[in-house]
Enzyme design. Structure first.
Site, mmCIF file in Angstrom:
data_model
loop_
_atom_site.group_PDB
_atom_site.id
_atom_site.type_symbol
_atom_site.label_atom_id
_atom_site.label_comp_id
_atom_site.label_asym_id
_atom_site.label_seq_id
_atom_site.Cartn_x
_atom_site.Cartn_y
_atom_site.Cartn_z
ATOM 1 C CE1 TYR A 53 57.499 -25.331 -3.952
ATOM 2 C CE2 TYR A 53 59.661 -24.845 -4.857
ATOM 3 C CZ TYR A 53 58.701 -25.758 -4.486
ATOM 4 O OH TYR A 53 58.945 -27.101 -4.644
ATOM 5 C CG HIS A 128 54.547 -28.874 -7.901
ATOM 6 N ND1 HIS A 128 54.697 -27.576 -7.484
ATOM 7 C CD2 HIS A 128 55.165 -29.595 -6.943
ATOM 8 C CE1 HIS A 128 55.355 -27.514 -6.355
ATOM 9 N NE2 HIS A 128 55.647 -28.741 -6.005
ATOM 10 C CB SER A 208 61.680 -33.140 1.989
ATOM 11 O OG SER A 208 61.709 -33.009 3.388
ATOM 12 N N PRO A 209 65.251 -33.910 1.133
ATOM 13 C CG PRO A 209 67.305 -33.102 0.377
ATOM 14 C CD PRO A 209 65.845 -32.778 0.391
ATOM 15 N N GLY A 220 69.943 -39.024 16.238
ATOM 16 C CA GLY A 220 69.356 -40.127 16.985
ATOM 17 C C GLY A 220 68.005 -40.504 16.417
#
Length: 297
Positions: A53, A128, A208-209, A220
């Site tokens: 990261y 990872h 990335s929940p 929408g």
């Protein structure tokens, strides 16, 4: 803050995904530190990072160093905080994400992460991503060696399928404690892996929940094909909270194994996400949201 089980540990039901604090579009250092501190103030005790990261081609381990700095500078108690980091990926100058599961390099990467975090042993170290050029069992074997050497306390795997989870569980036994796969209202192709984690007693950490979609998209069907328009907004309006909170609460309701790790780059964002741990949705609301979420595969 409610809590969930990760191995033998008790951690916050919502974690912090620290990646946005170090990659492209990252905030300045003062805001980054304030974001981590806001997470800790909100009761978050699981911080997710990785050696990859960082900006492309520069500053390997930037996020780990930042997390370590934030913990050192925090004025409160951090004894219960679990830092989870990962190895086996890289970010060269072209901005791509490489994969390297060679056992020797994984062990070297873990040792570098250990130094950057400034700890005696890494709390949770995760592969990872499986490397297609390296037998999966060999990569997991590096985690077993790191455990045996006392350089990591617990092990996890990420971006894996059910067969790989079972293989890692055979190799690592009860020191395999977590699986980190992509999972969200919009992306649900890890349903089988989630069920398996619950069966094996492993924590399931959705990355990335929110599916990489904005709050307005949750309102929408813009990026959630065939979603029922306004489902997340409607439930959020009833509770007086954000659609993001509703999405995280929905994830928590999927299984006791789930511990979401939403990313954040502002203090107010992680405060809002942390509050999802205390948001209880009714059976009718969950039914509505289940129909609005889109299974994949």
């Amino acid at each position: 803050m409610r809590h969930r089980t990760l191995g033998s540990l008790r951690v916050s039901a919502i974690g912090l995904g620290a990646m946005p604090l170090s990659i492209e579009g990252r905030p300045d250092v003062s805001r980054a530190l304030a974001t981590v501190h806001a997470a800790l103030d909100s009761g978050v005790t699981l911080l997710d990072t990785a050696d990859s990261y960082h900006l492309p081609g520069a500053e390997p381990g930037h996020n780990e160093l930042l997390v370590a700095r934030a913990l050192t500078a925090y004025g409160g108690d951090t004894d219960e905080v679990l830092v989870a980091t990962k190895g086996g990926r890289g970010r060269p100058a072209d901005g791509s994400w490489t994969v390297d599961g060679d056992p020797r390099r994984l062990k070297s990467a873990a040792e570098a992460s250990l130094r950057r975090l400034g700890v005696e042993a890494i709390g949770l170290y995760q592969l990872h991503k499986p490397d297609p050029a390296v037998p999966f069992e060999e990569s997991v074997g590096a985690l077993r060696e790191l455990l045996g050497e006392g350089k990591i306390r617990l092990a996890g795997i990420s971006n894996t399928d059910a067969g790989q989870i079972r293989a890692a569980h055979r190799i690592l036994g009860d020191r395999l404690v977590s699986v980190q796969n992509r999972y969200s209202p919009a992306v649900r192709d890890s349903e089988a892996e989630l069920r398996l984690c619950a069966e094996l007693g492993l924590a399931f950490l959705p990355w990335s929940p929110l599916g990489g979609i904005s709050r307005s998209s949750l309102d929408g069907p813009s990026q959630v094909a065939d979603a029922r328009p306004g489902a997340f907004r409607a439930v959020a309006r009833v509770h007086g909270v954000s659609p993001q909170q509703v999405a995280l609460a929905w994830l928590l309701a999927r299984s006791p194994a789930v511990i979401p790790i939403p990313g954040a780059s502002r203090p107010e964002t992680i405060r809002d996400s942390a509050a999802a741990a205390d948001l209880v949705l009714s059976a009718q609301e969950l039914e509505l949201l289940n129909s609005a979420a889109v299974p994949v595969g």
